[in-house]
Motif scaffolding. Structure first.
Motif, PDB file in Angstrom:
ATOM      1  N   UNK A  52     -22.951  -1.414 -11.148  1.00 43.11           N
ATOM      2  CA  UNK A  52     -21.963  -0.557 -11.802  1.00 43.11           C
ATOM      3  C   UNK A  52     -22.392  -0.215 -13.224  1.00 43.11           C
ATOM      4  N   UNK A  53     -22.948  -1.196 -13.920  1.00 48.01           N
ATOM      5  CA  UNK A  53     -23.420  -0.944 -15.278  1.00 48.01           C
ATOM      6  C   UNK A  53     -24.580   0.054 -15.266  1.00 48.01           C
ATOM      7  N   UNK A  54     -25.446  -0.057 -14.267  1.00 51.28           N
ATOM      8  CA  UNK A  54     -26.565   0.883 -14.150  1.00 51.28           C
ATOM      9  C   UNK A  54     -26.058   2.304 -13.940  1.00 51.28           C
ATOM     10  N   UNK A  55     -25.016   2.437 -13.119  1.00 46.15           N
ATOM     11  CA  UNK A  55     -24.423   3.766 -12.892  1.00 46.15           C
ATOM     12  C   UNK A  55     -23.805   4.298 -14.182  1.00 46.15           C
ATOM     13  N   UNK A  56     -23.032   3.461 -14.872  1.00 44.98           N
ATOM     14  CA  UNK A  56     -22.387   3.888 -16.119  1.00 44.98           C
ATOM     15  C   UNK A  56     -23.417   4.280 -17.169  1.00 44.98           C
ATOM     16  N   UNK A  57     -24.524   3.548 -17.232  1.00 45.66           N
ATOM     17  CA  UNK A  57     -25.570   3.882 -18.192  1.00 45.66           C
ATOM     18  C   UNK A  57     -26.209   5.226 -17.860  1.00 45.66           C
ATOM     19  N   UNK A  58     -26.374   5.494 -16.559  1.00 49.28           N
ATOM     20  CA  UNK A  58     -27.041   6.732 -16.147  1.00 49.28           C
ATOM     21  C   UNK A  58     -26.115   7.936 -16.226  1.00 49.28           C
ATOM     22  N   UNK A  59     -24.857   7.762 -15.829  1.00 51.74           N
ATOM     23  CA  UNK A  59     -23.920   8.886 -15.736  1.00 51.74           C
ATOM     24  C   UNK A  59     -22.959   8.973 -16.910  1.00 51.74           C
ATOM     25  N   UNK A  60     -22.870   7.924 -17.701  1.00 55.53           N
ATOM     26  CA  UNK A  60     -21.961   7.926 -18.847  1.00 55.53           C
ATOM     27  C   UNK A  60     -20.578   7.420 -18.533  1.00 55.53           C
ATOM     28  N   UNK A  61     -20.226   7.383 -17.269  1.00 53.71           N
ATOM     29  CA  UNK A  61     -18.895   6.932 -16.863  1.00 53.71           C
ATOM     30  C   UNK A  61     -18.889   6.800 -15.339  1.00 53.71           C
ATOM     31  N   UNK A  62     -17.785   6.272 -14.803  1.00 50.47           N
ATOM     32  CA  UNK A  62     -17.547   6.244 -13.357  1.00 50.47           C
ATOM     33  C   UNK A  62     -16.171   6.845 -13.125  1.00 50.47           C
ATOM     34  N   UNK A  63     -16.123   7.976 -12.460  1.00 51.69           N
ATOM     35  CA  UNK A  63     -14.849   8.650 -12.183  1.00 51.69           C
ATOM     36  C   UNK A  63     -14.244   8.210 -10.862  1.00 51.69           C
TER      37      UNK A  63
END
Length: 347
Positions: free
Chosen positions: A76-87
């Motif tokens: 999840x942190x990897x996604x947030x770092x790449x996308x800036x957020x999780x919608x």
């Protein structure tokens, strides 16, 4: 085809390498989303990423076992770092075992529970860690008619789906208590034409199959994407068979017990190909289905010939306001017509 955008929704789909997860990832991509693909199978993930990009979205591949809570937090942190957020976070990953309960070992039952139930718990916790501080986001739990109605030969899976239902209801109450704008909803699916029936652990004499009627994974994907955009609704039922099963179970569960005892074994298996038995020799319970040599199973299973790509019930569920208005207009029209007939009869 819509081109990828850095401003599209940031979506996480677990179990994204095949089946419903794969179709859901593509459906989000077609709407310009940035899609993080979480699963164990690297070959399937790579192929799913290609599908996402062809559909017009950005893809991020994150190999992870959803039963590993720390690994899910890191993903999840990897996604947030790449996308800036999780919608949007879609929990979909699962494992299963087709066998009578007494023929499932304790370790196998535990593993199904860890992936199918605790995988959702792990994913939900990771999603909330990023959504709650922003006070926005939607978590979609991909469920099943089996979240309400247990069937023979799938005790571990049914138990996990029931647990997800109860867990999600508790969480929803807590979010409401806190006044949070984070939403969670559940999508209850029918039998779907996915590759799981070729890789699931099975101890049945026949080859595992879904109970008819069977729907294509794109039907489920449309409902999941819609649910993500309308998270205030508690849950969605997909397919007439799901609605019929849940209503019948609410009204006459004992009758369903006896009916499934008579029909549930034969309806979940079929004659295997010549020279093969029905036992799943390459089940994905302990390792990804693509195996050491690499294989992409895709979104569809072997039941394309009997599967339907549409569901009037699913459409009605997504458009219940329109349906309600139509019924109201129809009812008013019928009442007016009846009044005119009575008046003309008196005249």
């Amino acid at each position: 085809m819509r081109g990828p955008t850095k401003h599209g929704k940031a979506v996480v789909v677990t179990g994204a390498s095949g089946g419903v997860g794969r179709a859901t990832a593509v459906a989000f991509a077609a709407r310009g989303a940035r899609v993080a693909l979480l699963a164990r199978g690297r070959e399937g993930l790579a192929a799913a990423a290609d599908d996402v990009r062809r559909a017009g979205g950005d893809a991020l591949v994150v190999p992870v076992d959803m039963a590993d809570a720390k690994a899910v937090e890191d993903a999840a942190q990897q996604v947030a770092d790449a996308f800036g957020r999780i919608d949007v976070w879609v929990n979909n990953a699962f494992a299963g075992a087709f066998a009578p309960f007494t023929e499932i070992t304790a370790d196998e039952f535990r593993r199904v529970t860890e992936v199918t139930y605790l995988g959702y718990v792990n994913g939900t916790r990771a999603a909330l860690r990023h959504m709650v501080p922003r006070d926005r986001g939607t978590i979609v739990q991909v469920g099943s008619a089996l979240a309400y109605r247990g069937v023979p030969l799938q005790s571990a899976y049914c138990g996990a789906k029931h647990a997800i239902q109860g867990f999600t209801e508790s969480l929803r109450c807590e979010l409401l208590h806190d006044g949070s704008k984070v939403r969670t909803t559940m999508v209850q699916l029918p039998a779907v034409n996915t590759p799981q029936f070729d890789w699931v652990l099975s101890r049945m004499p026949g080859q595992a199959r879904p109970v008819a009627p069977v729907y294509q994974p794109e039907v489920a994907a449309r409902a999941i994407v819609h649910a993500a955009a309308h998270g205030r609704r508690r849950e969605y039922w997909v397919g007439g068979s799901t609605a019929a099963t849940l209503i019948a179970n609410a009204i006459a569960p004992g009758f369903l017990d006896r009916y499934l005892a008579r029909t549930g074994y034969d309806s979940q298996q079929e004659e295997p190909p010549a020279g093969q038995d029905g036992h799943g020799r390459t089940g994905n319970l302990w390792a990804p289905a693509d195996g050491p040599h690499g294989y992409d199973h895709g979104a569809h299973g072997r039941f394309d010939g009997e599967s339907t790509a549409s569901s009037p019930q699913e459409w009605a569920s997504r458009n219940r306001t329109r349906v309600g208005a139509g019924l109201l207009v129809g009812g008013v029209g019928a009442a007016v017509a009846a009044g005119l007939r009575r008046r003309n009869g008196r005249g």
